[in-house]
Design a protein around this motif. Structure first.
Motif, PDB file in Angstrom:
ATOM      1  N   GLY A  71     -20.423 -69.920  34.467  1.00  0.00           N
ATOM      2  CA  GLY A  71     -21.427 -70.977  34.550  1.00  0.00           C
ATOM      3  C   GLY A  71     -22.028 -71.539  33.414  1.00  0.00           C
ATOM      4  N   GLY A  72     -23.131 -72.462  33.036  1.00  0.00           N
ATOM      5  CA  GLY A  72     -23.735 -72.847  32.265  1.00  0.00           C
ATOM      6  C   GLY A  72     -24.617 -74.128  32.810  1.00  0.00           C
ATOM      7  N   GLU A  73     -24.651 -74.716  31.638  1.00  0.00           N
ATOM      8  CA  GLU A  73     -25.495 -76.272  32.033  1.00  0.00           C
ATOM      9  C   GLU A  73     -24.548 -76.684  32.649  1.00  0.00           C
ATOM     10  N   ASN A  74     -25.676 -77.453  33.262  1.00  0.00           N
ATOM     11  CA  ASN A  74     -25.119 -78.691  34.328  1.00  0.00           C
ATOM     12  C   ASN A  74     -24.084 -80.159  33.214  1.00  0.00           C
ATOM     13  N   ARG A  75     -23.385 -80.439  33.289  1.00  0.00           N
ATOM     14  CA  ARG A  75     -22.316 -80.970  32.846  1.00  0.00           C
ATOM     15  C   ARG A  75     -22.834 -82.333  32.904  1.00  0.00           C
ATOM     16  N   ASP A  76     -23.392 -82.343  34.811  1.00  0.00           N
ATOM     17  CA  ASP A  76     -23.233 -83.910  35.294  1.00  0.00           C
ATOM     18  C   ASP A  76     -25.144 -84.366  35.673  1.00  0.00           C
ATOM     19  N   LYS A  77     -25.877 -84.253  34.389  1.00  0.00           N
ATOM     20  CA  LYS A  77     -27.760 -84.451  34.878  1.00  0.00           C
ATOM     21  C   LYS A  77     -28.025 -86.246  35.208  1.00  0.00           C
ATOM     22  N   ASP A  78     -26.598 -86.856  35.075  1.00  0.00           N
ATOM     23  CA  ASP A  78     -27.149 -87.945  34.905  1.00  0.00           C
ATOM     24  C   ASP A  78     -26.966 -88.093  35.973  1.00  0.00           C
ATOM     25  N   GLY A  85     -28.567 -75.932  35.784  1.00  0.00           N
ATOM     26  CA  GLY A  85     -27.421 -75.173  35.772  1.00  0.00           C
ATOM     27  C   GLY A  85     -25.934 -75.149  36.460  1.00  0.00           C
ATOM     28  N   GLU A  86     -25.178 -74.959  36.361  1.00  0.00           N
ATOM     29  CA  GLU A  86     -23.544 -74.985  37.066  1.00  0.00           C
ATOM     30  C   GLU A  86     -22.671 -74.079  36.901  1.00  0.00           C
ATOM     31  N   LEU A  87     -22.295 -73.587  38.232  1.00  0.00           N
ATOM     32  CA  LEU A  87     -21.203 -73.012  38.257  1.00  0.00           C
ATOM     33  C   LEU A  87     -19.920 -73.112  38.381  1.00  0.00           C
ATOM     34  N   TYR A  88     -19.156 -73.054  36.933  1.00  0.00           N
ATOM     35  CA  TYR A  88     -17.848 -73.750  36.235  1.00  0.00           C
ATOM     36  C   TYR A  88     -16.598 -74.139  36.819  1.00  0.00           C
ATOM     37  N   ALA A  89     -17.174 -72.324  37.280  1.00  0.00           N
ATOM     38  CA  ALA A  89     -15.331 -71.944  37.979  1.00  0.00           C
ATOM     39  C   ALA A  89     -15.725 -70.556  39.122  1.00  0.00           C
TER      40      ALA A  89
END
Length: 172
Positions: A71-78, A85-89
């Protein structure tokens, strides 16, 4: 079972988990052509780079990688500006489902996100994923739906939000 930070040399084990997870979880959901195209060696290169660049966690049982999460920074902040934050996988072998692997990996990623200053998290899940209940069970609530295209097939995707990830933080 051990949950630990992934190392670049774990990439092959991580790639095997991802490819096998996709083939078992998404059979009948994602086009067979896409599932058959998944290549462990190609995925290995991607995960080797990811493990070198950001925190990723693996679950091991008897020194074998059986799951991973990143996980890391939200990739879709718009689209989802309320979530930093975001759980990527998060993937694990089907034979370890129900043994707490997913929850421990989830907690490891969330703990890392909290330690890095994140407060809220989002995760994208194919709506027809049979394990979608996992995200709901951990308190995720539906915040949006979108459609993605995989091998020319439009698939519904659901976004679950976690408004207080601090409650999942594992204390040292």
């Amino acid at each position: 079972m051990e949950i630990r930070l992934a190392r670049p040399e774990d990439a092959l084990g991580i790639a095997k988990v991802q490819v096998e997870s996709w083939k078992t979880t998404y059979q009948g959901i994602v086009p067979t052509s896409y599932l058959e195209s998944l290549d462990v060696k190609k995925r290995q290169k991607i995960w080797q780079q990811a493990a070198s660049n950001q925190p990723m966690y693996v679950a091991e049982i008897d020194n074998q990688i059986v799951g991973f999460a990143i996980g890391g920074e939200n990739r879709d902040k718009d689209t989802y500006p309320d979530y930093d934050g975001e759980l990527y996988a998060i993937y694990s072998y089907q034979h370890v489902h129900g043994q707490g692997v997913g929850r421990l990996l989830f907690e490891a990623v969330v703990t890392n996100l909290v330690d890095r200053g994140y407060e809220k998290m989002i995760v994208a899940v194919l709506t027809d994923n049979p394990t979608v209940g996992f995200y709901k069970h951990l308190g995720g609530h539906l915040v949006g739906k979108e459609t993605i295209s995989i091998d020319g097939v439009e698939l519904p995707e659901s976004f679950y939000g976690y408004d207080n990830i601090r409650k999942f933080k594992v204390e040292d």
